[in-house]
Write an enzyme that holds these catalytic residues in place. Sequence first.
Site, PDB file in Angstrom:
ATOM      1  N   ASN A  12      -1.893  -8.064  10.145  1.00 56.49           N
ATOM      2  CA  ASN A  12      -2.219  -9.189   9.281  1.00 56.49           C
ATOM      3  C   ASN A  12      -1.191 -10.277   9.570  1.00 56.49           C
ATOM      4  O   ASN A  12      -0.040 -10.156   9.182  1.00 56.49           O
ATOM      5  CB  ASN A  12      -2.141  -8.723   7.813  1.00 56.49           C
ATOM      6  CG  ASN A  12      -2.234  -9.859   6.823  1.00 56.49           C
ATOM      7  OD1 ASN A  12      -2.607 -10.982   7.176  1.00 56.49           O
ATOM      8  ND2 ASN A  12      -1.900  -9.570   5.573  1.00 56.49           N
ATOM      9  N   GLU A 169      -1.512  -1.068  -0.525  1.00 56.05           N
ATOM     10  CA  GLU A 169      -0.276  -1.795  -0.243  1.00 56.05           C
ATOM     11  C   GLU A 169       0.500  -2.004  -1.543  1.00 56.05           C
ATOM     12  O   GLU A 169       0.182  -2.919  -2.318  1.00 56.05           O
ATOM     13  CB  GLU A 169      -0.599  -3.166   0.372  1.00 56.05           C
ATOM     14  CG  GLU A 169      -1.370  -3.080   1.660  1.00 56.05           C
ATOM     15  CD  GLU A 169      -1.222  -4.348   2.486  1.00 56.05           C
ATOM     16  OE1 GLU A 169      -0.666  -4.262   3.578  1.00 56.05           O
ATOM     17  OE2 GLU A 169      -1.642  -5.417   2.004  1.00 56.05           O
ATOM     18  N   SER A 214       5.709  -2.925   4.799  1.00 53.07           N
ATOM     19  CA  SER A 214       6.915  -2.650   5.595  1.00 53.07           C
ATOM     20  C   SER A 214       6.749  -1.521   6.611  1.00 53.07           C
ATOM     21  O   SER A 214       7.693  -0.769   6.875  1.00 53.07           O
ATOM     22  CB  SER A 214       8.111  -2.382   4.676  1.00 53.07           C
ATOM     23  OG  SER A 214       8.412  -3.539   3.911  1.00 53.07           O
TER      24      SER A 214
END
Length: 253
Positions: A12, A169, A214
């Site tokens: 992304n 996420e 992350s």
Amino acid sequence: MTASIRPLVAGNWKMNGLSSDLAELKEMAAGFEDASGGAADGLICTPATLIERAVRAVDGTALAIGGEDCHANETGAHTGDVSAEMIADCGASHVIVGHSERRTDHAETDEMVAEKAKAVWRGGLVAIICIGETEAQRKANETLDVLAQQIAGSVPDSANAENSVVAYEPVWAIGTGLTPTANDVAEAHAHIRERLIERLGDNGKTVRILYGGSVKPSNADELMAVENVNGALIGGASLKAADFLGIAKTYRG
Ligand code: PGA
């Protein structure tokens, strides 16, 4: 159960990416098959301005290109927005909907995200539907309830493995360098899988559930090995070919 699901390594790019970054994208495309050992699908979602050129840049490779958001309508008086049909017209295959940055920056609700997911299908594309708890919600032990609510509200009834991917996420893990423990990821993904099966029946068994937040080459092996983790949604580390391919290598076996 997860063994039969082909993983997806998805990037992304967020609000990053100019013509000058197409060389980096070409390097990713050229190296993806080898890095992943052909054992995973690869995707980079770019800003709308770059989609068409990105599609041309990866032509003939195993890497696909997606968008990062779309409007729920096909056409109309919505200055500045793009529709799923426009993204499809550029040659993309996927669109991210309900990313936490969209939910925060543009006050997108679960209901709006579900409408966008349906718009993505209407355009003939695959929706990557994002969910995840905030730091406050995690601290208040609300993570599993929040995920259940977001699935109930953001994932339309006719979702299946062909038209949808779910990305978990945790908001506090995005762009922070922090990640949940493997146990926490396992708990969240098992819960998401159960809720998807409850909601979608057998279709819920095969929808990919990506982990995002992350992910980098140094933690990909551990995170991607977790049960019910069927790939990654990668922000920062998808901007550099070495990092993105380093993550894809976790699937080479
Ligand atoms: P990050 O972003 O990998 O930079 O944490 C993930 C995402 O927002 O999709």
